[in-house]
Scaffold this motif. Structure first.
Motif, PDB file in Angstrom:
ATOM      1  N   ASN A 220      27.942  42.312  29.427  1.00  0.00           N
ATOM      2  CA  ASN A 220      27.051  42.753  30.492  1.00  0.00           C
ATOM      3  C   ASN A 220      27.134  41.751  31.631  1.00  0.00           C
ATOM      4  N   CYS A 221      27.524  42.236  32.803  1.00  0.00           N
ATOM      5  CA  CYS A 221      27.607  41.396  34.013  1.00  0.00           C
ATOM      6  C   CYS A 221      28.589  40.227  33.852  1.00  0.00           C
TER       7      CYS A 221
ATOM      8  N   LYS B  24      18.962  46.635  33.102  1.00  0.00           N
ATOM      9  CA  LYS B  24      20.293  46.397  33.659  1.00  0.00           C
ATOM     10  C   LYS B  24      21.405  46.898  32.729  1.00  0.00           C
TER      11      LYS B  24
ATOM     12  N   ASN C 207      29.116  49.752  32.812  1.00  0.00           N
ATOM     13  CA  ASN C 207      29.023  49.601  34.259  1.00  0.00           C
ATOM     14  C   ASN C 207      30.104  50.450  34.910  1.00  0.00           C
TER      15      ASN C 207
END
Length: 402
Positions: A96-97, A158, A117
């Motif tokens: 994630n990210c 998120k 994403n």
């Protein structure tokens, strides 16, 4: 709250290895794994241990022997999993990210990839096309329960690609010739209502019908464990019955028997863990009686970060007269484990035991105040062994450039 490890053995371990100390019970880990496995025995199920909960290699090897795969969220976790003996294809990497460079590095290691994403999915498709299969992480916009910091499937999270963006995802998959092998969701920890989880599962089953080549549907985890005596927990057996029935229906509609995956972390290791700390001081004030420990939120962060409850027992004086204490640590902050907690009378030198400390206890520990992190011990039946030595000042200084 009873312990699967006898209180006197915990005291002996604290005497041998000193406190503060993390102790884990292998039998409890195996019990929890089999409990989940049995609940879904009528499904084609694969359990991936979410190693962020407790990534000591000795623990990973226990789940490897049980037949589990791994859920990893960083390239470091991937590499530790490979070192523990897992085959690359047994590891699902769910970042994630992170940078696309890290994703490329994990693909080079051969692990399965889970993308949450649209931007990353597009970069992935442009480089790899259909040469590397991928799983898609969906955000179902479901609030599963528990503290907001550990809920990951709601609309403000998120994590995951919104279910309302699936049309965009479908266009990318078609235009870039991406091979989708799995669909995934994770609503976060502390599922209180089995019905909420089943609602999320319904969303995934419906979405999966639009992907013709999937091999598995991954339902993540979030099964609640009991932190308080008589605490509410996720009814795994009821969940198993409900999801199995819906799974069979889906397989008939889809035309083949696909796998379902789960990624439990806390559920498998939380109840196995005990954090032992020694009482340094008893401090009476005009407002309360403090029991000050030789540990702080640098060793057990959850009460400070999540306002979480950990049941505490006084191993040294279990039959003592009940008194009320505020249990605090030695960090130069407001460092409180428990407010106004009834405990058998606590004296300086007593060993207090924090229950349900197997998940995110040691993993969130730090060197704040330049304090060293504690040791870890694994108990397996009549045997026990040190699986991480206590840190020293030399360890803290090792990466500093003088």
């Amino acid at each position: 709250m009873s312990t699967s490890i006898a209180p006197q053995q915990l005291i002996r371990l604290a005497q041998e290895f000193d406190a503060p100390l993390y102790v884990y019970d292998a039998a409890t880990m195996r019990r929890q794994y089999h409990k989940l496995e049995n609940a879904f025995k009528d499904c084609n199920v694969k359990i991936h241990y979410a190693m962020k909960a407790l990534s000591n290699i000795n623990v990973l090897k226990i789940f490897k022997e049980l037949g589990a795969g791994l859920d990893a969220v960083s390239i470091e976790e991937v590499k530790i999993g490979l070192m523990a003996g897992y085959a690359a294809e047994e590891i699902l990497y769910t970042p994630n990210c992170v940078s696309f460079a890290e994703i490329e590095a994990c693909i080079d290691l051969g692990v399965k990839l889970n993308i949450d994403n649209i931007s990353i999915l597009e970069q992935f498709g442009n480089k790899y096309g259909n040469t590397v299969p991928v799983c898609i992480r969906v955000n179902p916009h479901i609030m599963a329960g528990g503290h907001y910091k550990i809920s990951t499937g709601h609309i403000d999270s998120k994590f995951g690609i919104s279910i309302h963006q699936m049309r965009h995802v479908e266009r990318l998959i078609k235009s870039l010739n991406i091979k989708v092998e799995g669909i995934h969701m994770h609503t976060g920890s502390d599922i209180l209502d089995v019905g909420v989880f089943l609602n999320g599962a319904e969303i995934l089953f419906d979405l999966a019908l639009g992907f013709p080549d999937i091999e598995y549907i991954d339902f993540g985890s979030g099964f609640k464990v009991g932190y308080k005596p008589d605490d509410v927990t996720t009814d795994i057996d009821v969940l198993g019955e409900g999801l199995t029935e819906r799974y069979r229906k889906f397989c008939r509609e889809y035309g083949k028997d696909i796998q379902i995956h789960f990624e439990p972390g806390k559920f498998l290791v939380s109840e196995s863990g005990y954090f032992l700390a020694k009482v340094n001081v008893i401090k009476q004030t005009t407002a309360t009686v403090f029991a000050g420990l030789d540990a702080g939120f640098n060793h057990l962060m959850r009460p400070t970060l999540y306002d979480s409850y950990h049941h505490i027992t006084n191993l040294s004086n279990p039959e003592g007269k009940q008194r009320v204490y505020t249990v605090v640590g030695y960090i130069c902050e407001t460092d409180t484990f428990a407010w106004d907690r009834p405990l058998p009378e606590v004296n300086e030198g007593d060993i207090l035991c924090f229950h349900n400390a197997g998940a995110y206890g040691f993993m969130m520990a730090s060197n704040y105040n330049s304090r060293t992190r504690p040791a870890e011990v694994l108990v397996d039946g009549d045997d026990y062994k040190l699986i991480r030595r206590r840190e020293t000042l030399d360890d803290i200084l090792a990466t500093q450039v003088l």
